[in-house]
Write an enzyme that holds these catalytic residues in place. Sequence first.
Site, short mmCIF file in Angstrom:
data_model
loop_
_atom_site.label_atom_id
_atom_site.label_comp_id
_atom_site.label_asym_id
_atom_site.label_seq_id
_atom_site.Cartn_x
_atom_site.Cartn_y
_atom_site.Cartn_z
N LYS A 1 0.93 -1.12 0.10
CA LYS A 1 0.06 -0.09 -0.07
C LYS A 1 0.98 1.17 -0.12
O LYS A 1 1.72 1.23 0.59
CB LYS A 1 -0.88 0.06 1.25
N SER B 1 -9.82 1.45 2.74
CA SER B 1 -9.06 2.68 1.80
C SER B 1 -7.96 1.68 1.17
O SER B 1 -7.54 2.24 0.37
CB SER B 1 -8.42 3.71 3.05
N SER C 1 -9.85 -0.67 6.98
CA SER C 1 -9.47 -0.68 5.78
C SER C 1 -8.56 -1.81 5.25
O SER C 1 -8.24 -1.91 3.96
CB SER C 1 -8.26 0.50 5.66
N1 GLN Z 1 -13.26 4.02 6.25
C1 GLN Z 1 -12.70 4.38 7.29
C2 GLN Z 1 -12.33 5.73 7.34
O1 GLN Z 1 -12.83 6.33 6.41
C3 GLN Z 1 -11.50 3.18 7.84
C4 GLN Z 1 -10.47 3.80 6.94
C5 GLN Z 1 -9.10 2.92 7.42
O2 GLN Z 1 -9.34 2.13 8.14
N2 GLN Z 1 -8.14 3.52 6.99
O3 GLN Z 1 -11.83 6.49 8.08
#
Ligand code: GLN
Length: 485
Positions: free
Chosen positions: A78, A153, A177
């Site tokens: 990532k 994400s 995420s």
């Molecule tokens: N979807 C969640 C957010 O927007 C979690 C994102 C994540 O785990 N980085 O914060």
Amino acid sequence: MELNQLTIHELQEKIKNNSVTATQITESVFSRIDAVEERVHSYIRLMKEDALAAAAKADVDIKKGNIKPLTGIPIALKDIVCTKGITTTCGSRILHNFVPPYNSTVVEKLRSAGAIFIGKANMDEFAMGSSTETSYFGPTRNPWDLERIPGGSSGGSAAAVAADECIASIGSDTGGSIRQPAALCGIVGMKPTYGRVSRFGLIAFASSLDQIGPFTKDVEDCAIMMNIIAGYDPKESTSVNAEVPDYRQFIGRDIKSWKIGIPKEYFIEGVDPEVNAAIKKAIRVIEQSGGQCVEISLPHTQYCVATYYIIAPAEASSNLARYDGVKYGFRAADVRELLEMYKITRMQGFGSEVKRRIMIGTYALSAGYYDAYYKKASQVRALIKHDFDEAFKPCDVILTPTTPTPAFKIGEKTDDPLQMYLSDVFTISTNLAGIPGISVPCGFTSRGLPIGVQFLAGHFEEGKLIQIASAYEKNAKIEKRRPTL
Ligand code: GLN
């Protein structure tokens, strides 16, 4: 089967008995990338030359019999983990030209284990999102249906594994995420206990919630990756100095007489009926495997999303204050004085979701509102953690859906942040409590979209997660399908 479709453990066998070379494996991954990447867009940056050079080196090692756990295995990262000398953008314009002078610990560990890095995977900007649509570099598409999002994400990392554009990958999970995109792409994804994997060199979003973890094609590969990335790191103050078991030993063990908690708060209205049916079926598989499923309660579940959307933005607003155009990253052109430079750099450098989070977080931390928002949220967080402490007294693990729905359409939720935030209802509490969680494929909808089941365990009990996930994987016999790209 093509080499790029195999798992780490299958490739390890082939490497050991000299039936394939690292170069052949790496080439097969890049020919797949050539064929599908234009449509999927899993990557922000590919590292083909470096990867082939690393593969050639690995082949020399293999010939000498010097084979490490990931020798010759193509891995995607990532674009939130720092890679020395290789641009690391975090999906943002503000870091579009940032070249880290050092490697994150996770990259060092993977490299020492022999991994071949294929590229930097696409992601929501600063990991804020559930669909990979907030990336400055454009969205990633779900390999199972190109009209749909891969989750987020870490959507690029998940799509790359699902589309066989790498063998395994690294993601980060602040509120879901890793697990949410794993579920929506039909692969395995684990968020380890807070403190289990070093965050050194992970670009910070919400530091009390962030964890690095693997995406893999099966549970055994998850154990292999965890063996490499877990463990104490003196460079990271919240990394925990606790023994790391060999996670592979938990593969193939049974779960006879285990108690599995099914939280009643997770079977709510709004959960897609096909997801619900798949989870009910997963519960039956667990029971047939010797587990005893009992209803439990996590009474503060309804406050998780609200609590997270105070704490995560508050930490983000503080963490992202460093991006001001002075030391590194993007700097606005044609500015006359310092304050203007800060303002225009941040205005042009951040996307709208990141700005929304900075504003929410700054507000929640400001004098006069701190007690009402941040302090209150921290108190509720303690209650949420306490719910889990109580739940794990009679139970070994907890079983829940990973997501309330299968992958939604690109653009479907971009105008409605609340709907987007709600796609993490089942994953967020894990991060607030600091416990580990894993998502494992548990079937497909009638349209052929993957569904995931989530298992949660107490702090540092990743071994239990590997054990139940591998027992489930073996006994559920979920049909092996591949996306038709
Ligand atoms: N979807 C969640 C957010 O927007 C979690 C994102 C994540 O785990 N980085 O914060």
